[in-house]
Design a protein around this motif. Structure first.
Motif, PDB file in Angstrom:
ATOM      1  N   UNK A 167      -6.716 -14.490  -2.169  1.00  0.00           N
ATOM      2  CA  UNK A 167      -5.344 -14.038  -2.638  1.00  0.00           C
ATOM      3  C   UNK A 167      -4.910 -12.530  -2.436  1.00  0.00           C
ATOM      4  N   UNK A 168      -5.928 -11.628  -2.539  1.00  0.00           N
ATOM      5  CA  UNK A 168      -5.628 -10.010  -2.522  1.00  0.00           C
ATOM      6  C   UNK A 168      -5.461  -9.992  -1.105  1.00  0.00           C
ATOM      7  N   UNK A 169      -6.337 -10.355  -0.086  1.00  0.00           N
ATOM      8  CA  UNK A 169      -5.981 -10.084   1.199  1.00  0.00           C
ATOM      9  C   UNK A 169      -4.770 -10.636   1.775  1.00  0.00           C
ATOM     10  N   UNK A 170      -4.316 -11.691   1.228  1.00  0.00           N
ATOM     11  CA  UNK A 170      -3.353 -12.650   1.924  1.00  0.00           C
ATOM     12  C   UNK A 170      -2.074 -11.923   1.142  1.00  0.00           C
ATOM     13  N   UNK A 178       2.074  -7.047  -1.513  1.00  0.00           N
ATOM     14  CA  UNK A 178       1.762  -5.897  -2.406  1.00  0.00           C
ATOM     15  C   UNK A 178       2.177  -4.488  -2.038  1.00  0.00           C
ATOM     16  N   UNK A 179       2.114  -4.200  -0.591  1.00  0.00           N
ATOM     17  CA  UNK A 179       2.725  -2.907  -0.182  1.00  0.00           C
ATOM     18  C   UNK A 179       4.147  -2.933  -0.254  1.00  0.00           C
ATOM     19  N   UNK A 238      -1.271   2.469   4.421  1.00  0.00           N
ATOM     20  CA  UNK A 238      -1.185   0.981   4.780  1.00  0.00           C
ATOM     21  C   UNK A 238      -1.402   0.787   6.154  1.00  0.00           C
ATOM     22  N   UNK A 239      -0.911   1.583   6.985  1.00  0.00           N
ATOM     23  CA  UNK A 239      -1.337   1.352   8.279  1.00  0.00           C
ATOM     24  C   UNK A 239      -2.720   1.619   8.880  1.00  0.00           C
ATOM     25  N   UNK A 240      -3.193   2.400   8.224  1.00  0.00           N
ATOM     26  CA  UNK A 240      -4.816   2.874   8.578  1.00  0.00           C
ATOM     27  C   UNK A 240      -5.555   1.565   7.998  1.00  0.00           C
ATOM     28  N   UNK A 241      -5.182   1.108   6.869  1.00  0.00           N
ATOM     29  CA  UNK A 241      -5.987   0.077   6.096  1.00  0.00           C
ATOM     30  C   UNK A 241      -5.761  -1.383   7.136  1.00  0.00           C
ATOM     31  N   UNK A 242      -4.637  -1.564   7.478  1.00  0.00           N
ATOM     32  CA  UNK A 242      -4.329  -2.638   8.541  1.00  0.00           C
ATOM     33  C   UNK A 242      -5.191  -2.739   9.926  1.00  0.00           C
ATOM     34  N   UNK A 243      -5.269  -1.511  10.371  1.00  0.00           N
ATOM     35  CA  UNK A 243      -6.102  -1.124  11.765  1.00  0.00           C
ATOM     36  C   UNK A 243      -7.500  -1.599  11.662  1.00  0.00           C
TER      37      UNK A 243
END
Length: 300
Positions: free
Chosen positions: A215-218, A223-224, A295-300
């Motif tokens: 749920x949290x990753x999805x 959330x962002x 958020x961009x750093x976490x997504x990369x």
């Protein structure tokens, strides 16, 4: 002999489609330019002037910002705004996510409960402030009556107490906005593939493990978005505090938006109010850029 008229030049399909598209967005763009863009650009100019609505703006450079640096009320309003934001964001996001998880079920009558949860957001803010002020009444309010029944000898003064007024405002703000963000989280939950939950259940994951791993990753994009919107809305909070506590008692709930309103519309210092508005804009912009970068750093 009849003369032949020259052939008409045919408009290219791409140009024609562009003109049609602009004809649709032009009315909205004109409204945006007149009601938003021009006032914002004008705001930056007036921030460097000494101007009241009855006179001509006089250029003073950075005098307004120098005055702001030595203005104790400005720093009090900034601190109160930060306090409200720091507590309001996690409480509202957590309550909204909890409601979304609770109401993300196919049950009879679930639409009614979703409507009930969303209803405070569309209710008149004047009515909300009036009702909550009665609920928070130190002498006759049902909240303190319940606390006395539970054994509290000296229940809080809530909106008439400088120590408890900000917690009261945060509670009301959370209650009012959690229904709106609940709908956003509900939409996000619909995008999480059910196959992931089935695979996690087959692997023996319990409910908490499925929540953390699926749920949290999805919900990360949702959330962002919620956090960004809550941050901007929290820094701009105005109507709720104005009607609930009017910035008091004293300056215990005075926030930047209300201080801008006071300086501009009550004290007729529009130049100084514009300077404070520029500072508020810069704070919101900086925090939003930091959130996008993280958020961009976490997504990369």
């Amino acid at each position: 002999m009849a003369t032949l008229s020259p052939p008409r030049r045919r408009v290219r399909p791409a140009v024609r489609n562009a003109l049609i598209g602009w004809s649709f967005i032009l009315p909205n763009f004109i409204g945006f330019a007149l009601l938003t863009l021009v006032p914002v650009v004008t705001l930056f100019y007036y921030a460097f002037t000494d101007w009241n609505i009855f006179g001509v703006a006089e250029w003073v450079g950075f005098a307004n910002f120098t005055q702001m640096w030595h203005d104790d009320s400005f720093w009090t309003a900034l601190w109160n705004t930060v306090v409200y934001t720091v507590f309001h964001i996690p409480l509202t996001a957590g309550a909204a996510l909890g409601l979304a998880l609770l109401l993300n079920r196919r049950l009879r009558g679930i639409a009614f409960f979703r409507t009930v949860a969303f209803f405070p957001y569309i209710t008149s803010i004047v009515a909300i402030a009036q009702v909550w002020n009665m609920l928070f009444s130190p002498e006759y309010g049902p909240i303190n009556a319940l606390l006395r029944a539970l054994g509290a000898d000296h229940p809080p003064g809530w909106t008439v107490s400088s120590d408890w007024s900000m917690p009261a405002v945060i509670v009301v703000g959370t209650w009012r906005e959690m229904g709106y963000y609940m709908l956003i989280f509900l939409a996000g939950l619909q995008t999480v593939p059910t196959q992931l939950y089935e695979a996690a259940r087959i692997d023996g994951a319990n409910a908490w493990q499925r929540f953390r791993a699926v749920t949290i990753p999805g919900l990360r994009p949702t959330t962002f978005f919620v956090i960004v919107m809550l941050t901007i809305g929290s820094f701009k909070v105005f109507d709720l505090i104005l009607l609930l506590t009017n910035g008091g008692p004293g300056q215990s709930t005075l926030v930047l938006s209300q201080y801008i309103w006071q300086k501009g519309f009550l004290e007729n210092q529009f130049g100084y109010a514009s300077a404070i508005s520029v500072v508020l804009f810069a704070i919101c912009l900086l925090i939003t850029l930091v959130q996008f970068a993280v958020n961009k750093r976490r997504a990369s």
